[in-house]
Design an enzyme around this catalytic site. Structure first.
Site, PDB file in Angstrom:
ATOM      1  N   HIS A 140     -87.171 -84.797 -94.142  1.00  0.00           N
ATOM      2  CA  HIS A 140     -87.042 -86.190 -93.414  1.00  0.00           C
ATOM      3  C   HIS A 140     -86.132 -85.871 -92.182  1.00  0.00           C
ATOM      4  O   HIS A 140     -85.087 -85.118 -91.934  1.00  0.00           O
ATOM      5  CB  HIS A 140     -86.184 -86.958 -94.065  1.00  0.00           C
ATOM      6  CG  HIS A 140     -86.859 -87.804 -95.294  1.00  0.00           C
ATOM      7  ND1 HIS A 140     -87.342 -88.803 -95.473  1.00  0.00           N
ATOM      8  CD2 HIS A 140     -86.743 -87.124 -96.468  1.00  0.00           C
ATOM      9  CE1 HIS A 140     -87.658 -89.144 -96.498  1.00  0.00           C
ATOM     10  NE2 HIS A 140     -87.508 -88.010 -97.374  1.00  0.00           N
ATOM     11  N   HIS A 187     -91.763 -82.249 -98.142  1.00  0.00           N
ATOM     12  CA  HIS A 187     -91.484 -82.880 -96.705  1.00  0.00           C
ATOM     13  C   HIS A 187     -89.855 -82.746 -96.392  1.00  0.00           C
ATOM     14  O   HIS A 187     -89.028 -82.821 -96.970  1.00  0.00           O
ATOM     15  CB  HIS A 187     -91.931 -84.281 -96.732  1.00  0.00           C
ATOM     16  CG  HIS A 187     -91.456 -85.230 -97.807  1.00  0.00           C
ATOM     17  ND1 HIS A 187     -91.963 -85.141 -99.027  1.00  0.00           N
ATOM     18  CD2 HIS A 187     -90.428 -86.038 -97.843  1.00  0.00           C
ATOM     19  CE1 HIS A 187     -91.412 -86.014 -99.612  1.00  0.00           C
ATOM     20  NE2 HIS A 187     -90.316 -86.652 -98.971  1.00  0.00           N
TER      21      HIS A 187
END
Ligand code: AMP
Ligand code: ZN
Length: 136
Positions: A102, A100
């Site tokens: 941010h 992922h």
């Protein structure tokens, strides 16, 4: 799909999330413990543990989406700056082992303005030369 992965569960709708964008490859959700107002996460829909596992085409698409999201969020949130952060491995601060990125809007007047500052190290000229030799 990894049965034990919290982000896979979000992607398949088994766990609720605050979704702000979706396309065929990605979901973008608000972080449940935000570092700033609007802190969000880009999640590929396929499970890859980290950047090392992520295929190149998805890596490229992630950055294109990050640019699009940063521009969109900056406009909507009127933030003053923006961080993209991506952790790989426990030692690097990764806590969810589904790749992922941010998206962290930054604000001039935020209380936590030292959010991403780190202590620096010093190296000699020789050490830096050895580092260059190693890395080129
Ligand atoms: P990292 O430390 O880079 O692995 O980041 C993991 C991030 O996922 C943290 O910022 C968490 O707050 C966030 N997070 C964990 N669980 C959830 C969830 N269910 N929904 C949204 N964000 C989450
Ligand atoms: Zn996953």
């Amino acid at each position: 799909m990894d049965q034990n992965c919290i982000f896979c569960k979000i992607i398949t709708g088994k766990i609720p999330s605050k979704k702000i964008y979706e396309d065929e490859d990605f979901l973008v959700i608000l972080d449940v413990n935000p570092a700033s107002k609007g802190h969000a996460l880009i999640l590929p829909k396929e499970h890859y543990a980290n950047l090392y596992e992520l295929p190149e085409d998805l890596a490229a698409k992630t950055m294109l989406l990050a640019k699009k999201m940063a521009e969109h969020m900056t406009k909507k949130l009127s933030c003053d700056g923006f961080n993209l952060i991506q952790n790989n491995g426990e030692v690097a601060g990764q806590t969810v082992f589904h790749f992922h990125l941010h998206l962290i809007p930054r604000y001039q007047d935020a209380e936590n303005d030292d959010l991403l500052r780190w202590d620096t190290l010093e190296f000699t000229g020789e050490e830096l030369t050895a580092m260059v030799k190693l890395l080129v």
